[in-house]
Design an enzyme around this catalytic site. Structure first.
Site, PDB file in Angstrom:
ATOM      1  CG  ASP A 187      42.226  31.712   4.069  1.00  0.00           C
ATOM      2  OD1 ASP A 187      42.113  31.767   2.837  1.00  0.00           O
ATOM      3  OD2 ASP A 187      41.937  30.701   4.741  1.00  0.00           O
ATOM      4  CG  HIS A 257      42.998  29.073   1.284  1.00  0.00           C
ATOM      5  ND1 HIS A 257      41.804  29.711   1.033  1.00  0.00           N
ATOM      6  CD2 HIS A 257      42.709  27.741   1.226  1.00  0.00           C
ATOM      7  CE1 HIS A 257      40.833  28.818   0.853  1.00  0.00           C
ATOM      8  NE2 HIS A 257      41.366  27.607   0.944  1.00  0.00           N
ATOM      9  CD  GLU A 321      38.622  24.981   0.451  1.00  0.00           C
ATOM     10  OE1 GLU A 321      37.444  24.638   0.470  1.00  0.00           O
ATOM     11  OE2 GLU A 321      39.034  26.056   0.944  1.00  0.00           O
TER      12      GLU A 321
HETATM   13  C1  ACM Z   1      38.603  23.916   5.053  1.00  0.00           C
HETATM   14  O1  ACM Z   1      37.484  23.986   5.593  1.00  0.00           O
HETATM   15  N1  ACM Z   1      38.821  24.471   3.881  1.00  0.00           N
HETATM   16  C2  ACM Z   1      39.704  23.226   5.698  1.00  0.00           C
END
Ligand code: ACM
Ligand code: ZN
Length: 533
Positions: A187, A257, A321
């Protein structure tokens, strides 16, 4: 450290009120089985898996009674007999029959036998070697899971835990008949898996120079933080999980990410950097440059090394995201979008399809977070529904396989009580109680039968922005994982009162195993801020 319970009376009776609740339990008044120093565990099939199963059962019996049964052959005499029975329909199903002479655990597979052993283990008196005489009532149990995919996720990027702590987490999954461990390895705040072709992913990407305190406060602790798993360590964890019938599904979150990877290889981003491994939580604008061929080679190389470590058919490619601002401004991304008749907003689907094609060619299937549905993706992609349940339901209607993991029921980094931060270190807004998790019904009314058949199962997610140590991971997972396991495994109508009784008994096992767990259901056990405990 194991938590020793006080010694109790010598005679103890097994109790089949366990978690997850078996599908069928019929106790009779016939004479019970009483293990003694001569009891032998007999194997009908002498495979490595069955021998390991037998050894685990011997340890559990020793833990409860202080007596470790020998493992032998044959089926006569006072014995616990473990066999494979191909007539059991569900591949993970088992039957457990006890009478005065024998306990017979028959599984459709070694995994089924393992679940039968877990049931016997949980029914034993939970008194750490103090039950000198245990009586196991005559019983017939027939059991099988409701869902084939029973998962729990762990984020090791935001906060890292050692390989030993990962093994302890896997033990917790095994205790709950959970069979998928979704390992969130990368991440923005840290890359945690060695990739030999790209050594800077760990030499640079696994370290951050500080961490924000709380939820994006303006206070940075300015302490270097890092950690990663070597490929050998990851392989050992895969094997440890396999021995407990758990498949490890690795996740490389892409194309967003990715800040830690960009810090290591800035040429993979649209602006070229420089970039820094993330200190704060949330979403970063800098993502992989989808107009640069190098990122496809990079992702494929990473996924190739990953496939070598993780035999799982599923690979999770993230996809959540992902902001599109950089793509909208980047000439390379614009050129690729134009070439394929796409825009910055729809470019991610192009990336997802290329990754899926690559993985399919290597015998793998992808899972992605539900945002990947916003691109024009193939029906063969499996969707993990996290932004509520509607995205998953819609995907299942369209023929995608779906794993339900909604923030509304399955986010274990949420607090467990509404009394704000009392007894809870996480500042996450909102709370999910044990009762809420227990009440989750993944197959919503109104879904077509065909869509229901695409719901592979249910998973909880343990994000670690605020869970800074393995004890916090355990505390946030337990006892909600017990509630989750009933959603995943059991089909019986819900009864929270009866579940709470089973759960109260289960906490003795948490204590025996040395697990930290939340006590909100047992307020009398909580630490008072006003007394000197
Ligand atoms: C997430 O909780 N961003 C998958
Ligand atoms: Zn770009």
């Amino acid at each position: 450290m194991a938590f020793l319970l006080p010694s109790t009376a010598a005679g103890q009776t097994a109790d089949f009120n366990i978690i997850p609740r078996p599908q069928q339990v019929n106790v009779s008044n016939d004479a019970p089985f009483t293990p003694n120093a001569k009891t032998v565990i007999c194997l009908g099939t002498n495979s490595q898996n069955m021998k390991r199963n037998a050894n685990m059962l011997a340890s559990y019996i020793e833990q409860a009674t202080g007596i470790r049964p020998a493992i032998g052959k044959g089926k006569s005499g006072a014995a616990i007999v473990l066999t494979i029975d191909k007539t059991i329909a569900n591949a993970e199903g088992y039957k457990l029959d006890a009478d005065a002479k024998q306990i017979r655990i028959a599984g459709a597979s070694a995994a089924g036998v393992f679940y039968g052993i877990q049931t016997l283990r949980k029914s034993l008196p939970l008194v750490n070697g103090k039950a000198s005489k245990v009586s196991i009532p005559a019983v017939h149990i027939a059991d099988a899971p409701r869902f084939a995919y029973r998962g729990t996720h762990l984020d090791v990027s935001r906060h890292f835990v050692t390989a030993d702590s990962v093994r302890q987490f896997i033990d917790m999954l095994a205790l709950h008949n959970i069979n998928r461990f979704h390992w969130h390895l990368t991440d923005d705040q840290g890359w945690r898996i060695e990739i030999k072709k790209y050594p800077r992913l760990t030499s640079v990407g696994s370290k951050r120079s500080g961490t924000i305190i709380g939820f994006n406060s303006m206070v940075d602790d300015q302490r270097e933080y890092g950690g990663f798993y070597t490929q050998d360590q990851a392989r050992e964890i895969v094997e440890y999980a396999r021995q407990r019938y758990i498949t490890v599904i690795p996740e490389i979150d892409m194309p967003g990410h990715m800040k830690a990877a960009l810090a290591a290889y800035p040429e993979l981003g649209c602006t070229g950097g420089p970039y820094e491994v993330g200190h704060r939580w949330g979403i970063y604008l800098d993502v992989l440059c989808l107009g640069n061929e190098k990122i496809y080679a990079f992702c494929e190389d990473v996924l190739k090394e990953l496939s070598d470590i993780f035999p799982s058919e599923f690979v999770h490619i993230g996809g959540d995201e992902t902001p599109t601002e950089r793509w909208a401004e980047c000439p390379k991304c614009q050129a690729v979008a134009k070439e394929h008749g796409l825009t910055a907003k729809t470019l991610q689907g192009y990336f997802t399809n290329r990754m899926e094609q690559f993985l399919n060619q290597n015998g793998k299937r992808i899972i992605g977070w539900d945002e990947i549905l916003e691109g024009d993706i193939n029906q063969s992609a499996t969707i993990m529904s996290w932004r509520g349940t509607a995205n998953g339901e819609k995907a299942a209607e369209k023929g995608h396989d779906v794993i339900m993991s909604p923030t509304t029921y399955c986010y274990f980094d949420f607090c467990q009580t509404d009394t704000s931060t009392l007894y809870e270190p996480s500042p996450r807004d909102g709370f999910i109680s044990v009762e809420k998790v227990y009440g989750y019904e993944p197959l919503a009314e109104g879904m077509s039968e065909n869509a229901k058949s695409h719901i592979l199962g249910v998973q909880a997610n343990v994000w670690t922005e605020y869970l800074t140590c393995p004890q916090a991971v355990e505390y946030y997972s337990l006892p909600r994982m017990s509630a989750l396991s009933e959603v995943q495994w059991s089909s019986a109508p819900k009864d929270f009162g009866a579940f709470k009784q089973r759960l109260t008994r289960m906490t003795s096992l948490f204590k025996l195993c040395g697990y930290t767990y939340a006590h909100h259901l047992w307020p009398e056990e909580m630490i008072s801020p006003w007394e000197d405990n």
